[in-house]
Design a protein around this motif. Structure first.
Motif, PDB file in Angstrom:
ATOM      1  N   GLU A 226     -14.096  -9.065  19.809  1.00 14.77           N
ATOM      2  CA  GLU A 226     -13.987  -7.706  20.870  1.00 14.77           C
ATOM      3  C   GLU A 226     -13.122  -6.746  20.437  1.00 14.77           C
ATOM      4  OE1 GLU A 226     -13.738 -11.274  21.578  1.00 14.77           O
ATOM      5  OE2 GLU A 226     -14.922 -11.752  23.163  1.00 14.77           O
ATOM      6  N   ILE A 227     -12.019  -7.014  19.623  1.00 11.28           N
ATOM      7  CA  ILE A 227     -11.174  -6.292  19.399  1.00 11.28           C
ATOM      8  C   ILE A 227     -11.079  -5.706  17.961  1.00 11.28           C
ATOM      9  CG2 ILE A 227      -8.493  -5.648  19.373  1.00 11.28           C
ATOM     10  CD1 ILE A 227      -8.230  -7.845  21.158  1.00 11.28           C
ATOM     11  N   SER A 228     -11.188  -4.487  17.848  1.00 10.36           N
ATOM     12  CA  SER A 228     -11.472  -3.873  16.347  1.00 10.36           C
ATOM     13  C   SER A 228     -10.298  -3.805  15.627  1.00 10.36           C
ATOM     14  CB  SER A 228     -12.171  -2.432  16.580  1.00 10.36           C
ATOM     15  OG  SER A 228     -11.262  -1.576  17.351  1.00 10.36           O
ATOM     16  N   ASP A 229     -10.352  -3.855  14.400  1.00  9.87           N
ATOM     17  CA  ASP A 229      -9.179  -3.601  13.509  1.00  9.87           C
ATOM     18  C   ASP A 229      -8.355  -2.241  13.823  1.00  9.87           C
ATOM     19  OD1 ASP A 229     -10.084  -6.124  12.363  1.00  9.87           O
ATOM     20  OD2 ASP A 229     -10.506  -5.121  10.483  1.00  9.87           O
ATOM     21  N   ILE A 230      -7.193  -2.086  13.778  1.00 11.54           N
ATOM     22  CA  ILE A 230      -6.288  -1.099  14.159  1.00 11.54           C
ATOM     23  C   ILE A 230      -5.362  -0.715  12.772  1.00 11.54           C
ATOM     24  CG2 ILE A 230      -4.603   0.146  15.634  1.00 11.54           C
ATOM     25  CD1 ILE A 230      -5.834  -1.565  17.802  1.00 11.54           C
ATOM     26  N   VAL A 231      -5.440   0.566  12.535  1.00 10.22           N
ATOM     27  CA  VAL A 231      -4.261   1.028  11.640  1.00 10.22           C
ATOM     28  C   VAL A 231      -3.298   1.904  12.369  1.00 10.22           C
ATOM     29  CG1 VAL A 231      -3.985   2.711   9.782  1.00 10.22           C
ATOM     30  CG2 VAL A 231      -6.063   1.281   9.763  1.00 10.22           C
ATOM     31  N   TYR A 232      -2.225   1.411  12.128  1.00  8.63           N
ATOM     32  CA  TYR A 232      -1.051   2.041  12.669  1.00  8.63           C
ATOM     33  C   TYR A 232      -0.021   2.921  11.677  1.00  8.63           C
ATOM     34  CZ  TYR A 232       3.732   2.368  14.907  1.00  8.63           C
ATOM     35  OH  TYR A 232       4.992   2.841  15.318  1.00  8.63           O
ATOM     36  N   LEU A 233      -0.055   4.386  12.234  1.00  2.71           N
ATOM     37  CA  LEU A 233       0.701   5.213  11.392  1.00  2.71           C
ATOM     38  C   LEU A 233       1.748   5.949  12.083  1.00  2.71           C
ATOM     39  CD1 LEU A 233      -2.381   7.061  10.200  1.00  2.71           C
ATOM     40  CD2 LEU A 233      -1.276   5.343   8.749  1.00  2.71           C
ATOM     41  N   GLU A 234       2.890   5.674  11.831  1.00  3.05           N
ATOM     42  CA  GLU A 234       4.135   6.102  12.448  1.00  3.05           C
ATOM     43  C   GLU A 234       4.622   7.507  12.039  1.00  3.05           C
ATOM     44  OE1 GLU A 234       8.615   4.351  13.074  1.00  3.05           O
ATOM     45  OE2 GLU A 234       6.982   2.966  13.514  1.00  3.05           O
ATOM     46  N   HIS A 235       5.088   8.251  12.940  1.00  2.00           N
ATOM     47  CA  HIS A 235       5.432   9.726  12.762  1.00  2.00           C
ATOM     48  C   HIS A 235       6.827   9.684  13.081  1.00  2.00           C
ATOM     49  CE1 HIS A 235       1.504  10.419  11.694  1.00  2.00           C
ATOM     50  NE2 HIS A 235       1.092  10.622  12.873  1.00  2.00           N
ATOM     51  N   LEU A 236       7.423  10.849  12.850  1.00  2.00           N
ATOM     52  CA  LEU A 236       8.983  10.859  13.421  1.00  2.00           C
ATOM     53  C   LEU A 236       9.220  10.798  14.848  1.00  2.00           C
ATOM     54  CD1 LEU A 236      11.746  11.442  12.576  1.00  2.00           C
ATOM     55  CD2 LEU A 236      11.291  14.029  12.973  1.00  2.00           C
ATOM     56  N   THR A 237       8.362  11.141  15.805  1.00  2.00           N
ATOM     57  CA  THR A 237       8.442  11.093  17.186  1.00  2.00           C
ATOM     58  C   THR A 237       7.303  10.520  17.735  1.00  2.00           C
ATOM     59  OG1 THR A 237       7.636  13.460  17.460  1.00  2.00           O
ATOM     60  CG2 THR A 237      10.026  13.209  17.164  1.00  2.00           C
ATOM     61  N   SER A 238       6.359  10.065  17.203  1.00  2.00           N
ATOM     62  CA  SER A 238       5.174   9.456  17.851  1.00  2.00           C
ATOM     63  C   SER A 238       4.396   8.548  16.875  1.00  2.00           C
ATOM     64  CB  SER A 238       4.202  10.529  18.440  1.00  2.00           C
ATOM     65  OG  SER A 238       3.707  11.225  17.209  1.00  2.00           O
ATOM     66  N   ALA A 239       3.445   8.055  17.216  1.00  2.00           N
ATOM     67  CA  ALA A 239       2.552   7.199  16.285  1.00  2.00           C
ATOM     68  C   ALA A 239       1.124   7.447  16.339  1.00  2.00           C
ATOM     69  CB  ALA A 239       2.775   5.703  16.430  1.00  2.00           C
TER      70      ALA A 239
END
Length: 279
Positions: A226-239
């Motif tokens: 039920e949970i789709s794959d997720i890509v995490y991209l981190e930025h300086l002050t957020s993601a």
């Protein structure tokens, strides 16, 4: 987070199977249509009373059917261990830590430094302090390092995820903390790479260009369909959390190509020991 997503998806399926609109569902729990939408996406917390009322609306009256969902609602409101570090943990990263802990597969490409799950304590301390030029108190540094070490227990647990990591060679040669710290870090990488569920490979300088030109990213995959794959991209002050299937597929392809084009695990270990001799 994961429990909320699971519960939300099951409530959505029940609602749709009964032909109930979001508006009608919202009315039954004294909430708006948008609240139901957020609940079904797992973006808000659940009250057991609301879930009970929705189950009644959807015709789920048998206790044997209701209790697993009500239990999931109660569990979804329990704070994770990382909330103990909320003083040094940005809201946008709390979500990641929860997802990371629930993933069955983690794929990482890192450029600047060694992936957080693979860092030694001294190396982590050097990374934390170098990344905050404005200066952190000793207590804040200790808390951030402790959080990172707590996350690392995931790789040594009985339910450890499959972990595939590609490090750019730059991460091995950029000195954090001095010679002794780097030597210990490289030795630690070689030891972790021997774990059966860990694949560590290095993208060497002499490869030239490669498909991950956009930079570092993390791919999370979960055991629940039920949970789709997720890509995490981190930025300086957020993601940024990417979950659109067509976009995630592009990152999956890039990770597969990186693993194919990088040094194999044995050659990677040889390079780690070679770099240790050079520093």
């Amino acid at each position: 987070m994961v429990r909320r997503i699971l519960l939300g998806s099951q409530l959505r399926r029940l609602r749709e199977s009964r032909g109930v609109t979001r508006e009608a569902a919202g009315y039954s729990i004294r909430a708006s249509e948008s609240k139901i939408s957020r609940m079904e996406l797992g973006r808000v917390s659940f009250k057991a009373r609301d879930v009970a009322d929705l189950l009644t609306l959807y015709g789920i009256t048998d206790d044997a059917e209701r209790e697993p969902l009500l239990s999931l609602a109660r569990e979804s409101s329990v704070a994770g261990w990382w909330h103990n570090y909320s003083d040094v943990l940005p809201n946008w990263f709390q979500t990641y830590v929860g997802l990371e802990g629930a993933a069955s597969h983690i794929g990482v490409y890192e450029v600047q430094f060694v992936s957080g799950l693979l860092q030694t304590e001294d190396y982590a301390r050097a990374v934390v302090t170098s990344g905050h030029r404005s200066g952190l108190s000793r207590e804040e540094v200790d808390r951030r390092v402790a959080l990172r070490l707590e996350r690392q227990k995931l790789l040594l647990s009985e339910q450890a995820p499959t972990f595939r990591c590609v490090l750019d060679e730059a991460a091995l040669r950029r000195p954090y903390g001095g010679r002794e710290v780097m030597d210990a870090q490289l030795r630690h990488l070689a030891e972790l790479s021997e774990l059966p569920h860990v694949t560590l490979q290095v993208m060497p300088f002499d490869t030239g260009g490669h498909p991950a030109e956009s930079g570092a990213f993390t791919l999370l995959r979960f055991p629940e369909s039920e949970i789709s794959d997720i890509v995490y991209l981190e930025h300086l002050t957020s993601a940024l959390y990417v979950d659109k299937p067509e976009e995630v597929a592009q990152y999956e392809d890039v990770l597969d190509r990186l693993l194919r084009d990088s040094l194999g695990p044995e050659d990677t270990r040889a390079l780690l020991h070679e770099v240790r001799k050079e520093i």
